[in-house]
Design an enzyme around this catalytic site. Structure first.
Site, PDB file in Angstrom:
ATOM      1  N   LYS A   3      -7.729   1.526  -2.659  1.00  0.00           N
ATOM      2  CA  LYS A   3      -7.254   0.965  -1.145  1.00  0.00           C
ATOM      3  C   LYS A   3      -7.259   2.134  -0.358  1.00  0.00           C
ATOM      4  O   LYS A   3      -7.613   2.173   0.936  1.00  0.00           O
ATOM      5  CB  LYS A   3      -5.750   0.407  -1.463  1.00  0.00           C
ATOM      6  CG  LYS A   3      -5.104   0.067  -0.084  1.00  0.00           C
ATOM      7  CD  LYS A   3      -6.076  -0.956   0.394  1.00  0.00           C
ATOM      8  CE  LYS A   3      -5.258  -1.231   1.846  1.00  0.00           C
ATOM      9  NZ  LYS A   3      -4.300  -2.116   2.050  1.00  0.00           N
ATOM     10  N   THR A  36       0.871  -1.114   0.028  1.00  0.00           N
ATOM     11  CA  THR A  36      -0.007  -0.028  -0.078  1.00  0.00           C
ATOM     12  C   THR A  36       0.827   1.106   0.099  1.00  0.00           C
ATOM     13  O   THR A  36       1.423   1.555   0.960  1.00  0.00           O
ATOM     14  CB  THR A  36      -0.894   0.026   1.263  1.00  0.00           C
ATOM     15  OG1 THR A  36      -1.898  -1.181   1.196  1.00  0.00           O
ATOM     16  CG2 THR A  36      -1.647   1.216   1.406  1.00  0.00           C
ATOM     17  N   LYS A  93       0.689   4.883   8.551  1.00  0.00           N
ATOM     18  CA  LYS A  93       1.363   4.951   7.147  1.00  0.00           C
ATOM     19  C   LYS A  93       0.265   5.296   6.009  1.00  0.00           C
ATOM     20  O   LYS A  93       0.496   5.930   5.177  1.00  0.00           O
ATOM     21  CB  LYS A  93       2.154   3.864   6.891  1.00  0.00           C
ATOM     22  CG  LYS A  93       3.007   3.891   5.525  1.00  0.00           C
ATOM     23  CD  LYS A  93       2.365   3.064   4.273  1.00  0.00           C
ATOM     24  CE  LYS A  93       2.326   1.558   4.551  1.00  0.00           C
ATOM     25  NZ  LYS A  93       1.789   0.928   3.594  1.00  0.00           N
TER      26      LYS A  93
END
Length: 299
Positions: free
Chosen positions: A173, A98, A241
């Site tokens: 995502k 990701t 993150k």
């Protein structure tokens, strides 16, 4: 017809199960991981070991990467011993990490210049989905490339959606991570409210899981929280993150995401108290402090 040879780079909580599922589906798998002990664990289920991402690529038709952050992806793909150094013409690289969509587009451009096909394919479903092969996979890139590797992705996931060009998988995502963060906040607030009001928390979970407020986070995290299990399926470090990426992209769009920013700040409080390696559902500890309520047993 022989099965495609699959290289797998990154054997963390998610990657180790995903690679094993690919092998169990009948594909030959070669692995590399920065921590060698995790590679050696993979020999128990039949993986071949490589000494570098480059060597993985030299022995593979398809190379999958799933590592921590953008610098890690760039290192394993474009470094001196990276995948791009060993991949031949026509090899497919699938990044399932990701990271930011723009970073994926830059990497795809480099891959194209080398004759390498490239997909971004981040996943959702956590460690449970990785273990069970039930991940949701969001794919960006050419449809014909996806068709070539679909059977490999099907070994890891139940739902594989072609979202658009390279980078589109990461954008979807990011949307998923917004929902994860806000659903997680809803779960810990509901648990805190129920406990403070004196309601049986287990009964609250039983009823609401089946109601309009039900969610994956409620069904999977709430029972773990009240059992005192804060081990990471997805760690605070990594959701932070992801939310950082979301908020950076949103800033470029001049798009206010107030709820996402709030979740990030609450998780930052958890990090300040040493919660980085805990599961993201350890957010409950912040609510316990804010509301002076005890939910997690055996702390």
């Amino acid at each position: 017809m022989s099965k495609l040879r699959v290289g797998f780079v990154g054997l963390g909580i998610m990657g180790r199960a995903m690679a094993r599922n690919i092998h169990q589906a009948g594909f030959p798998v070669t692995v590399w991981n920065r921590t060698r002990s995790k590679m050696e664990e993979a020999t128990a289920w039949g993986a071949k070991l490589a000494d570098s991402p480059k060597q993985v690529a030299e022995q593979s038709d398809v190379v999958i990467t799933i590592v921590g952050d953008t610098p890690d992806v760039k290192a394993v793909l474009t470094g001196e011993e990276g995948v791009f150094q060993g991949a031949g013409n026509g090899v497919v690289v699938i990044d399932m990490s990701t990271i930011a969509a723009e970073a994926e587009r830059e990497l795809a451009s480099q891959a194209k210049a080398l004759g390498i096909d490239y997909l971004d394919a981040p996943v959702s479903g956590g460690d449970i989905g990785a273990q069970n092969g039930t991940l949701s996979i969001m794919v960006g890139g050419e449809a014909k490339v996806l068709d070539k590797v679909r059977s490999i992705l099907e070994a890891m996931g139940q739902r594989i959606v072609h979202c658009g060009e390279v980078g589109a998988g990461q954008t979807v995502k990011a949307c998923n991570q917004i929902l994860c963060g806000l659903n997680l906040l809803a779960v810990v607030e509901a648990l805190s409210y129920a406990k403070k009001a004196g309601v049986d928390v287990e009964k609250m979970i039983e009823v609401t899981t089946q109601g309009a407020g039900g969610s994956w986070a409620l069904a999977n995290y709430a029972p773990r929280i009240i059992q005192g299990d804060l081990d990471p399926g997805f760690s605070v470090e990594f959701i932070q993150k992801d939310l950082r990426i979301v908020l950076q992209e949103a800033e470029q769009m001049q798009l206010p995401l107030m709820g996402t920013a709030l979740v990030q700040q609450l998780l930052r409080s958890l990090q300040a108290h040493g919660g980085n390696p805990d599961g993201s559902h350890a957010l409950i500890q912040v609510m316990e402090q804010l509301g002076n309520v005890e939910i997690v047993p055996n702390k």
